[in-house]
Motif scaffolding. Structure first.
Motif, PDB file in Angstrom:
ATOM      1  N   GLY A  76      44.564 -19.797  13.699  1.00  0.00           N
ATOM      2  CA  GLY A  76      44.473 -20.751  12.312  1.00  0.00           C
ATOM      3  C   GLY A  76      43.603 -20.148  11.256  1.00  0.00           C
ATOM      4  N   ALA A 104      39.782 -16.734   7.920  1.00  0.00           N
ATOM      5  CA  ALA A 104      39.467 -17.561   6.572  1.00  0.00           C
ATOM      6  C   ALA A 104      38.413 -17.091   5.987  1.00  0.00           C
ATOM      7  N   SER A 139      46.017 -18.330   0.078  1.00  0.00           N
ATOM      8  CA  SER A 139      45.906 -19.740   1.113  1.00  0.00           C
ATOM      9  C   SER A 139      47.183 -20.215   1.645  1.00  0.00           C
ATOM     10  N   GLY A 188      47.619 -20.389   5.400  1.00  0.00           N
ATOM     11  CA  GLY A 188      47.451 -21.632   5.883  1.00  0.00           C
ATOM     12  C   GLY A 188      48.714 -22.463   5.704  1.00  0.00           C
ATOM     13  N   VAL A 206      40.783 -27.410   8.871  1.00  0.00           N
ATOM     14  CA  VAL A 206      41.283 -26.147   8.252  1.00  0.00           C
ATOM     15  C   VAL A 206      40.647 -26.037   6.943  1.00  0.00           C
ATOM     16  N   THR A 231      37.796 -23.552   5.014  1.00  0.00           N
ATOM     17  CA  THR A 231      37.857 -22.690   3.854  1.00  0.00           C
ATOM     18  C   THR A 231      36.470 -22.957   2.986  1.00  0.00           C
ATOM     19  N   SER A 242      49.399 -31.135   7.494  1.00  0.00           N
ATOM     20  CA  SER A 242      48.391 -29.972   7.354  1.00  0.00           C
ATOM     21  C   SER A 242      49.105 -28.848   6.091  1.00  0.00           C
ATOM     22  N   THR A 294      47.001 -27.839   2.981  1.00  0.00           N
ATOM     23  CA  THR A 294      46.680 -26.517   2.739  1.00  0.00           C
ATOM     24  C   THR A 294      47.424 -25.768   1.498  1.00  0.00           C
TER      25      THR A 294
END
Length: 566
Positions: free
Chosen positions: A110, A114, A132, A136, A364, A368, A503, A507
Motif C-alpha cells: 500500500g 507514498a 492518489s 490508493g 494510509v 500520505t 478506505s 483515499t
C-alpha cells in the motif's frame, strides 16, 4: 443486568444459574438456550474441549504431547498423516513463516511509493489527486471486491491455488508498475496488485486455524497482527532509502524480486491446509445412559478415524500439487460469496467496520499526510521521512506485546465480578486506551504542526496514535470473533470488505482533505476516532441483546445450546 450489560429477554437461561449449572446434561440441552458468546469463564486448559465436546468422556480423546499431555486437542485430529494438524512442528512453523512473509509484503504494498507521489504526479503529467486515486483508491477498491471472490474460491477449491494465483497477480501488477510509462498503465497495475493483495489479510487467519490446535494459536495470531500492521509502518523507512538513492521505479523492482521469492516459497513450502475431517470423538457411557435418543449429541465414534489409518503419507511432489479440491460440495459459489455480505447486517460487524475499518484507513492517510508534513514543514528528505516511521513501528510492537495479556486479564477479572460468566463485551474495555491514545496522538500531531513545534513532537505523537490504533484493532476484532464464534470467517470477511470500502472512500479525497491543512486533517481524524470509539458505550450496554438479535432474527449466528457450549 451484570456490570451495566442489559440482559436479553428472549434467549436468557430459564432457571437460576446455580440450578442450571448443576442440572443433568439432558435437562440443560432441553431447557436452556443462551445468547451467542455468553459462556462460563474458566482458566482450565481443557475448558474449550469441555465446551466443544459436551457430554463426551474427555479421557478417550486425543491429547497433546510432552508438557501439553494434559490438554485435550481441539480440534481432534484424524489418523491421517496428511491431516495438517498431524504435521510435525517444523513443518507447521515453516508454513507459518511463509504466511508471515507474505503478510508483511501485502502490508508493504500500500504505502510502497507514498513518499514519491509528488514526483510521480509530475512525471506522469497528472494532478496529485489523480495520482492518489491511482496509488490508493484503485488499490483498496479492488481489495474490497476481490475479497468477495477469493473467499468463496478458497472455501470451495482450497487455499493453496488461491495463494499461488493471488501472488501471481501481485507479481504481474508490480512488474507492470515498475515499467509503466502512462498513467493508465500505472492505474491498471495497481488494480492487478489489489487483486493479489486481497488474499493475505483474510486467509492467513483461517490457515493458522488449519494447522494449529486451539491452545497453540495465541502467539501465531499475535505475530500475524504485528506482521499485518507493521508491514505498513516498516515500509516507508526502507522505501525512502531506495527512492532517495535509486528512484521510485526501483521500489517496485525490489518488491517484485521479493514477490518472486514469495511465490517460490509458496510453491515448495505452502501445501494445501484445508482438510475435511470427521469429528473423532467417543460418546460418554454415562451420558448415553441418561439421555434419550432425541437428546444425544450427534457424535462420531472413535473408530470413524480408522478409514484414515491406512492412508499413505503424501510425498513432497504430491504435496506440491496445485489443486487438491473441491472441499465444499454442499454450497455453491454464490452461496459462499453471499455469506460475508449477509454478515454486514450484524450490528457487531457494523461496529467493527466503523471502528477497525476507520482506524486502518487512517494509517494510509497518515502515510500520505505525515510525508507532506516532514517535507514541507521540516524540510526532511526521503530518507528522513522514512526514518520517522520508526516511532510507529516501535509503538506497534509494544502495543501488540501488551494488548493480549491485558485483554485476558480484564476478561478474567470482569468474569469473576459477573459470577463466573464471560460476556464478549469484556473484550471492549481496552477501547479506553484507544480513546485516549488516538485522540491525544492525532490532535497532538495536528497541534504540533500548527504551532511549529520541534519535529520530535509529531514523531512522538505519531507513535502514540499508532499505539492506540493497534490496541483498538485488537479489541474490536476480538469482540467480533467472540460474538460470531460459529461464523467468524463470514463476519471477518464482512469487516474486511467494509474496511476496504471505507478506505476507497477516504483515499479518493485524501489529498483534497490534506490540501485544506494537514494540521486540521489530523485534528479532524482525532475527533472521528474519539467519536467512533464512543460507539463502544452502547455496544457494552446493548451488546447482549444485539447478539440475541443476530441469532434470532438475522440467523447469522446460532444460539448456544448451553451456557458452556457457546
Amino acid at each position: 443486568m451484570g456490570l451495566g450489560i442489559l440482559n436479553d429477554k428472549h434467549l436468557e437461561v430459564r432457571f437460576f444459574r446455580f440450578v442450571l449449572l448443576r442440572a443433568p446434561l439432558s435437562l440443560r440441552l432441553r431447557l436452556s438456550q443462551n445468547v451467542p458468546g455468553t459462556t462460563l469463564f474458566s482458566q482450565d486448559p481443557n475448558a474449550v474441549a469441555e465446551s466443544q465436546y459436551a457430554g463426551v468422556e474427555l479421557s478417550a480423546l486425543k491429547h497433546g504431547k510432552g508438557r501439553n499431555s494434559h490438554i485435550v486437542l481441539v480440534p481432534q485430529p484424524s489418523d491421517d498423516p496428511n491431516d495438517p494438524l498431524n504435521w510435525p512442528r517444523w513443518k507447521k512453523h515453516l508454513t507459518y513463516g511463509v504466511l508471515m512473509y507474505g503478510t508483511v509484503l501485502c502490508g508493504a504494498l500500500g504505502p510502497l511509493v507514498a513518499g514519491a507521489q509528488v514526483e510521480m504526479a509530475q512525471i506522469f503529467g497528472v494532478s496529485l489527486q489523480a495520482m492518489s486515486r491511482a496509488l490508493g483508491t484503485a488499490l483498496v477498491a479492488t481489495l474490497g471486491i476481490a475479497t468477495l471472490v477469493w473467499a468463496p474460491l478458497a472455501t470451495k477449491y482450497g487455499k493453496r491455488p488461491v495463494y499461488l494465483l493471488s501472488t501471481v497477480f501481485m507479481l504481474v501488477g508490480t512488474i507492470v508498475a515498475s515499467e509503466a510509462k502512462t498513467y493508465g498503465v500505472l492505474l491498471g497495475s495497481r488494480i492487478l496488485q489489489g487483486v493479489g493483495q486481497a488474499v493475505c489479510e483474510f486467509l492467513c487467519g483461517s490457515t493458522i486455524n488449519d494447522i494449529y490446535f486451539v491452545h497453540e494459536r495465541g502467539w501465531p495470531i499475535a505475530l500475524f497482527t504485528i506482521a499485518l500492521l507493521n508491514g505498513i509502518n516498516v515500509t516507508p523507512p526502507i522505501s525512502g532509502q531506495v527512492f532517495a538513492h535509486l528512484g521510485w521505479r526501483w521500489c517496485w523492482r525490489i518488491f517484485y524480486i521479493a514477490t518472486i521469492l514469495l511465490l517460490v516459497l509458496q510453491i515448495f513450502f505452502l501445501p494445501e491446509t484445508t482438510y475435511n475431517r470427521r469429528r473423532v470423538v467417543a460418546p460418554s457411557k454415562a451420558t448415553d445412559e441418561k439421555l434419550s435418543d432425541l437428546d444425544k449429541p450427534e457424535l462420531d465414534q472413535l473408530e470413524s478415524g480408522s478409514s484414515h489409518m491406512h492412508k499413505q503419507k503424501k510425498s513432497f511432489l504430491q504435496e506440491m500439487s496445485l489443486y487438491s479440491g473441491p472441499f465444499d460440495k454442499d454450497r455453491s459459489f454464490l452461496q459462499l460469496a453471499f455469506e460475508p455480505v449477509a454478515a454486514l447486517l450484524s450490528p457487531a460487524v457494523l461496529y467493527a467496520v466503523c471502528t477497525y475499518g476507520l482506524y486502518i484507513t487512517f494509517l494510509v492517510v497518515i502515510a500520505t499526510g505525515s510525508a507532506q508534513v516532514y517535507v514541507g514543514v521540516y524540510s526532511f528528505g526521503a530518507v528522513g521521512v522514512g526514518n520517522t516511521y520508526l516511532a510507529p513501528l516501535v509503538a506497534d510492537f509494544l502495543a501488540a506485546a501488551l494488548v493480549g495479556p491485558l485483554t485476558d486479564y480484564l476478561a478474567r477479572r470482569l468474569s469473576a465480578a459477573n459470577g463466573g460468566i464471560f460476556e464478549p463485551e469484556f473484550r471492549l474495555p481496552v477501547m479506553l486506551a484507544f480513546f485516549i491514545c488516538s485522540g491525544a496522538g492525532f490532535i497532538g500531531f495536528g497541534l504540533s504542526i500548527r504551532n511549529h513545534l520541534s519535529y520530535w513532537a509529531p514523531i512522538i505523537f505519531a507513535g502514540i496514535l499508532n499505539f492506540g490504533i493497534t490496541i483498538g484493532c485488537h479489541g474490536v476484532i476480538a469482540y467480533v470473533v467472540e460474538c460470531h464464534r460459529h461464523s467468524s470467517d463470514a463476519a471477518l470477511g464482512a469487516v474486511i470488505f467494509g474496511k476496504n470500502a471505507l478506505s476507497a472512500i477516504f483515499t479518493s479525497f485524501t489529498n483534497i482533505w490534506l490540501a485544506k491543512g494537514v494540521d486540521l486533517a489530523f485534528i479532524e481524524m482525532g475527533i472521528l476516532c474519539i467519536g467512533t470509539s464512543l460507539f463502544t458505550v452502547p455496544m457494552w450496554i446493548y451488546g447482549k441483546r444485539v447478539r440475541s438479535l443476530i441469532a434470532r432474527k438475522l440467523h447469522i449466528e446460532r444460539a448456544a445450546a448451553t451456557v458452556v457450549d457457546s
